[in-house]
Design a protein around this motif. Structure first.
Motif, mmCIF file in Angstrom:
data_model
loop_
_atom_site.group_PDB
_atom_site.id
_atom_site.type_symbol
_atom_site.label_atom_id
_atom_site.label_comp_id
_atom_site.label_asym_id
_atom_site.label_seq_id
_atom_site.Cartn_x
_atom_site.Cartn_y
_atom_site.Cartn_z
ATOM 1 N N SER A 227 0.736 -1.113 -0.103
ATOM 2 C CA SER A 227 -0.036 -0.139 -0.133
ATOM 3 C C SER A 227 0.795 1.403 -0.079
ATOM 4 O O SER A 227 2.449 1.263 0.131
ATOM 5 C CB SER A 227 -0.964 0.062 1.199
ATOM 6 N N TRP A 228 0.252 2.499 -0.052
ATOM 7 C CA TRP A 228 0.653 3.709 -0.058
ATOM 8 C C TRP A 228 0.192 4.449 1.360
ATOM 9 O O TRP A 228 -0.667 4.288 1.501
ATOM 10 C CB TRP A 228 0.232 4.369 -1.223
ATOM 11 N N GLU A 229 1.482 4.913 1.873
ATOM 12 C CA GLU A 229 1.086 5.703 3.193
ATOM 13 C C GLU A 229 1.049 7.063 3.064
ATOM 14 O O GLU A 229 1.833 7.735 2.256
ATOM 15 C CB GLU A 229 2.094 5.412 4.411
ATOM 16 N N ASN A 230 0.356 8.039 3.852
ATOM 17 C CA ASN A 230 0.304 9.171 3.920
ATOM 18 C C ASN A 230 1.395 9.894 4.931
ATOM 19 O O ASN A 230 1.252 9.212 5.832
ATOM 20 C CB ASN A 230 -1.177 9.694 4.276
ATOM 21 N N ILE A 231 1.905 11.082 4.496
ATOM 22 C CA ILE A 231 2.569 11.874 5.261
ATOM 23 C C ILE A 231 1.781 13.105 5.509
ATOM 24 O O ILE A 231 1.602 13.872 4.491
ATOM 25 C CB ILE A 231 4.013 12.073 4.376
ATOM 26 N N SER A 232 1.682 13.298 6.735
ATOM 27 C CA SER A 232 0.752 14.591 7.080
ATOM 28 C C SER A 232 1.574 15.850 7.300
ATOM 29 O O SER A 232 1.027 16.915 7.441
ATOM 30 C CB SER A 232 -0.062 14.324 8.184
ATOM 31 N N ASN A 233 2.825 15.947 7.762
ATOM 32 C CA ASN A 233 3.367 16.812 8.121
ATOM 33 C C ASN A 233 4.238 17.644 7.194
ATOM 34 O O ASN A 233 5.133 18.382 7.239
ATOM 35 C CB ASN A 233 4.536 16.798 9.022
ATOM 36 N N PHE A 234 3.928 17.314 5.505
ATOM 37 C CA PHE A 234 5.102 18.158 4.643
ATOM 38 C C PHE A 234 3.877 19.345 4.291
ATOM 39 O O PHE A 234 2.877 19.211 3.673
ATOM 40 C CB PHE A 234 4.710 17.158 3.436
ATOM 41 N N ASP A 270 12.802 13.521 5.031
ATOM 42 C CA ASP A 270 13.888 12.164 5.509
ATOM 43 C C ASP A 270 13.003 11.049 5.286
ATOM 44 O O ASP A 270 11.785 10.844 5.902
ATOM 45 C CB ASP A 270 13.993 12.661 6.980
ATOM 46 N N LEU A 271 13.607 10.194 4.640
ATOM 47 C CA LEU A 271 12.954 8.771 4.311
ATOM 48 C C LEU A 271 12.780 8.188 5.355
ATOM 49 O O LEU A 271 11.915 7.029 5.646
ATOM 50 C CB LEU A 271 13.465 8.140 3.117
ATOM 51 N N GLY A 272 13.525 8.055 6.353
ATOM 52 C CA GLY A 272 13.786 7.309 7.635
ATOM 53 C C GLY A 272 12.466 7.544 8.513
ATOM 54 O O GLY A 272 11.757 7.034 9.211
ATOM 55 N N SER A 273 12.524 9.108 8.834
ATOM 56 C CA SER A 273 11.698 9.471 9.976
ATOM 57 C C SER A 273 10.311 10.148 9.470
ATOM 58 O O SER A 273 9.277 10.418 10.124
ATOM 59 C CB SER A 273 12.395 10.711 10.837
ATOM 60 N N GLY A 274 10.275 10.633 8.295
ATOM 61 C CA GLY A 274 9.258 11.117 7.538
ATOM 62 C C GLY A 274 9.159 12.476 8.044
ATOM 63 O O GLY A 274 8.035 13.007 7.660
ATOM 64 N N SER A 275 10.096 13.140 8.435
ATOM 65 C CA SER A 275 10.027 14.596 8.795
ATOM 66 C C SER A 275 10.432 15.423 7.555
ATOM 67 O O SER A 275 11.039 14.963 6.649
ATOM 68 C CB SER A 275 11.155 14.663 10.061
ATOM 69 N N TYR A 276 10.060 16.850 7.741
ATOM 70 C CA TYR A 276 10.362 17.663 6.621
ATOM 71 C C TYR A 276 11.119 18.645 7.299
ATOM 72 O O TYR A 276 11.199 19.167 8.443
ATOM 73 C CB TYR A 276 8.890 18.431 6.284
ATOM 74 N N GLN A 277 12.118 19.209 6.262
ATOM 75 C CA GLN A 277 12.846 20.316 6.772
ATOM 76 C C GLN A 277 13.276 21.322 5.547
ATOM 77 O O GLN A 277 13.178 20.717 4.245
ATOM 78 C CB GLN A 277 14.318 19.903 7.360
ATOM 79 N N GLU A 278 13.610 22.433 5.589
ATOM 80 C CA GLU A 278 13.991 23.391 4.662
ATOM 81 C C GLU A 278 15.590 23.539 4.596
ATOM 82 O O GLU A 278 16.033 23.995 5.760
ATOM 83 C CB GLU A 278 13.203 24.528 4.684
ATOM 84 N N VAL A 279 16.185 23.337 3.576
ATOM 85 C CA VAL A 279 17.517 23.431 3.412
ATOM 86 C C VAL A 279 17.905 24.932 2.634
ATOM 87 O O VAL A 279 17.029 25.078 1.316
ATOM 88 C CB VAL A 279 18.180 22.410 2.718
ATOM 89 N N LEU A 280 18.330 25.830 3.215
ATOM 90 C CA LEU A 280 18.334 27.457 2.376
ATOM 91 C C LEU A 280 19.569 27.077 1.429
ATOM 92 O O LEU A 280 20.674 26.396 1.251
ATOM 93 C CB LEU A 280 19.093 28.281 3.281
ATOM 94 N N LEU A 281 19.719 28.017 0.338
ATOM 95 C CA LEU A 281 20.789 27.945 -0.712
ATOM 96 C C LEU A 281 21.677 28.952 -0.057
ATOM 97 O O LEU A 281 21.573 29.668 0.702
ATOM 98 C CB LEU A 281 19.770 28.536 -1.962
ATOM 99 N N PRO A 282 22.820 28.807 -1.125
ATOM 100 C CA PRO A 282 24.050 29.739 -0.638
ATOM 101 C C PRO A 282 23.655 31.119 -0.357
ATOM 102 O O PRO A 282 22.686 31.958 -1.454
ATOM 103 C CB PRO A 282 24.838 29.752 -1.798
ATOM 104 N N ASP A 283 24.125 32.035 0.398
ATOM 105 C CA ASP A 283 24.155 33.362 0.528
ATOM 106 C C ASP A 283 24.704 34.175 -0.548
ATOM 107 O O ASP A 283 25.959 34.781 -0.291
ATOM 108 C CB ASP A 283 24.571 33.961 1.734
#
Length: 395
Positions: A227-234, A270-283
């Motif tokens: 099956s396919w699972e939902n990720i809610s915190n994205f 993150d494929l392991g934890s399912g958590s979301y983060q933002e990675v900033l580009l260079p200044d």
């Protein structure tokens, strides 16, 4: 001569299966063929420690390993072992370029070696597919392909062209009340669960409203499940490109928080934890001034800003962005002039760039930085560059 070369050279000498019957022993000749002539049975073949045999085999090409599985039971058992496949993957350096076309309910995958100047086709694979397919990415030698069928469902199939094995995933049903669906995709390896995952981000557009609405779903499929699972915190993001890049156990998309795309960042899952983060580009003011392309170099996030190449040496650390080099201008010999390049892939010595798109075909230049040579490929779809491996998608 390095250790790897010395060990591989030993592999081109006489080998035998330790502890096997004399009649099962085979001689591996320097030209890369197995001989089993009865006249050779009487020869005093050297017997190498099985540990050394494993080291030799783990450095050989996949095509040859598949042939060597027939030499004896112990070799077949070793080469078929998933642990050996991972070891072989860690030592593999061969990358192939895969281009796909669709004809008569089959997708045709044409494979080319990346490290040669001539466009010699090394393999052509036919895979049943009811609709025209496209790449979602690659990881550890496995290609991820998808297509939408007539019922608006997404068909996803994993395929390792090196060993000719594939697996179709469960259908992903889309909402039927929506006229349009914007999608983001990703495919990668979860080091925590020791498995592969496919990510599909569905952003829904109401059929009665011209503007986007905040309806979206993020679906994840883990290989081996049903099956396919939902990720809610994205959160809702506006991607610049549909395909995500896998690095450090995460899928990364170049995105913006609004449709103006004035401020770009990297949306990471993150494929392991399912958590979301933002990675900033260079200044750097110039980074946002050009069309940007997100890719991976040396297992690090990499940004193309025009002809400038930036790499994030420490994943998630904004301060680790480093400008590596500026790519030299390359003229397309089949076109008088053009203004925009688009980077597709970059390796230690090889670069793949799109140079034009017209009439359903795309032109790509494969550039070898070591000897400053380039060659042109034409494909109906963006080619995928994939490492050669024994990893099977059939979990």
């Amino acid at each position: 001569m390095g250790k790897a070369n010395r060990v591989t050279e030993v592999g081109h000498m006489a080998l035998s299966c330790k502890g096997g019957d004399e009649r099962t022993k085979a001689v591996y000749s320097p030209i890369g063929t197995l001989t089993s002539s009865p006249s050779l049975y009487a020869l005093p073949l050297p017997t190498l420690p099985f540990e050394l045999i494993e080291e030799i085999l783990s450095r050989l090409p996949v095509k040859l390993l598949l042939q060597l599985r027939c030499s004896c039971k112990s070799w077949n058992s070793l080469i078929s072992d998933p642990k050996f496949a991972k070891k072989h993957l860690s030592l593999s350096t061969t990358h192939n370029v895969h281009c796909i076309t669709y004809s008569n309910k089959y997708i045709i995958i044409e494979s080319y070696p990346l490290d040669t100047i001539t466009a010699t086709n090394i393999a052509q694979s036919y895979l049943p597919f009811s609709h025209s397919a496209y790449f979602l990415g690659s990881c550890d030698g496995i290609l991820c392909l998808a297509a939408a069928d007539d019922s608006n469902s997404i068909i996803v199939r994993l395929w390792n062209p090196s060993i000719r094995k594939d697996k179709e995933l469960p259908l992903l049903q889309e909402p039927k009340k929506q006229k349009h669906v914007m999608r983001m995709y990703g495919f990668g390896y979860d080091p925590v669960g020791d498995n592969y995952k496919v990510v599909v981000f569905l952003r829904l557009i109401d059929s009665n409203i011209s503007n986007f609405v905040d309806k979206y779903k993020v679906k994840v499929h883990t290989l081996g499940t049903s099956s396919w699972e939902n990720i809610s915190n994205f959160p809702l993001v506006f991607p610049l490109k549909k395909l995500g890049q896998f690095v450090s156990g995460t899928i990364n998309w170049l995105a913006s928080k609004d449709q103006s795309r004035s401020q770009c960042f990297v949306a990471a899952l993150d494929l392991g934890s399912g958590s979301y983060q933002e990675v900033l580009l260079p200044d750097d003011g110039e980074v946002h001034a050009y069309p940007l392309v997100l890719t991976v170099l040396r297992d690090c996030l990499c940004i193309f800003s025009g002809d400038d190449v930036w790499v994030m040496k420490e994943y998630g650390n904004k301060e680790s962005w480093t400008k590596l080099f500026t790519i030299s201008y390359m003229q397309d010999p089949y076109r008088p002039s053009y203004d925009v390049f688009k980077a597709v892939y970059i390796f230690e010595d090889y670069l793949v760039r799109q140079v034009s798109q017209s009439f359903g075909q795309q032109k790509f230049i494969f550039y070898n930085r070591r000897n400053d040579t380039s060659r042109l490929f034409v494909s109906v779809d963006t080619p995928e560059v994939c490492i050669e491996s024994l990893i099977s998608p059939c979990f």
